[in-house]
Design a protein around this motif. Structure first.
Motif: not given
Length: 301
Positions: A184-205
């Motif tokens: 999906r597209e994102h607007e997070d200024p921490n990241y370049d590139c306009t897409w991010e993966a999501y809905d995967f079975p892993y967490t930041q931990d």
């Protein structure tokens, strides 16, 4: 690049690669090789090459106008490097960069991961100065689709990469299901590139930072979920990234009109090991070297 090095100089932990989806070749490039690539990268950013550089690949292979103005003669090296976040296909601009694509230590490891016949289709030079963004979670196979899941990246550290200056992060084992997660597209200024993966079975931990030294090479699978964070330090974080796959597979990177998808094969490739079973199809010059500022996208779609 030296052609005298052997596999024993840089042992490959193949079991680690198969389990986690990544491994590190420690000290694969010498300090002298890293310095030479960094010097060449600076020349490239100063446009000190007898080659036109565009900001996009056109269907006919022509070069689009440069998006970033050429540096002024009086700009410092740091000012020049800060103008860019990524240069695409530097191996088409420089023989030294082309040699890095075929570096014997990297190629030896690739033949053990991928197989005897290996081709490359992309190189990217990342120039992450202080304050520059990272890239959100993504899988390279989403953007460079192979038919046999053989896509492998070689991420060559040109500076010591630590958490504070934006090293890679990975989700170990996320390659094993062989699933491409939604994006999906994102607007997070921490990241370049306009897409991010999501809905995967892993967490930041579950994520681990891949802190490496200049000259180390991170090898990782095309299905591995990985990202990087912004450079919050005062140090550069440069990296030269190559993408490879088995030459025994076709590469349907871009669809060719009036060609069955089963026969679509991107032929702007570089054979780095073994033979090319599809050499009879010939080779093409399609991709154009590109430079870009941040927040202009950056994934090859």
């Amino acid at each position: 690049m030296s052609a005298t090095v052997t596999a024993t100089d840089t042992p490959l932990r193949l079991d680690e690669y198969l389990r986690d989806g990544f491994t590190v070749l420690r000290g694969a490039l010498s300090r002298a090789e890293v310095d030479a690539i960094n010097a060449e990268a600076l020349r490239l950013c100063r446009m000190d090459f007898d080659h036109e550089v565009g900001d996009g690949t056109t269907p006919d292979g022509s070069v689009a106008p440069a998006a970033v103005p050429s540096p002024a003669a009086g700009d410092s090296d740091a000012e020049v490097l800060r103008r860019y976040l990524c240069v695409h296909f530097p191996h088409k601009l420089s023989e030294l960069m082309a040699q890095a694509l075929r570096h014997p230590r990297i190629v030896d490891a690739l033949t053990r991961i991928i197989g005897p016949d290996v081709k490359a289709m992309q190189s990217m030079l990342f120039l992450k100065a202080e304050g520059k963004p990272g890239q959100a979670w993504h899988q390279d196979e989403l953007f460079i689709p192979t038919r046999d899941r053989s896509l492998t990246a070689a991420w060559i550290a040109l500076d010591d990469a630590r958490v504070d200056n934006g090293c890679l992060w990975a989700l170990p084992g996320s390659h094993r299901p062989g699933v491409l997660y939604p994006e999906r597209e994102h607007e997070d200024p921490n990241y370049d590139c306009t897409w991010e993966a999501y809905d995967f079975p892993y967490t930041q931990d579950d994520a681990v930072p891949l802190e490496v030294d200049a000259g180390d090479v991170v090898l990782f699978n095309g299905y591995l979920l990985h990202k990087s964070l912004p450079n919050t330090s005062t140090r550069m974080r440069r990296a030269l990234v190559h993408h490879y796959m088995s030459a025994q597979s076709l590469l349907p990177w871009f669809h060719q009109p009036e060609v069955y998808m089963g026969k679509t094969d991107f032929r702007d490739v570089v054979q780095v090991a073994g033979t090319d079973p599809y050499a009879y199809r010939g080779y093409q010059e399609i991709s154009v070297p590109q430079v870009r500022p941040d927040r202009q996208g950056g994934c090859k779609r």
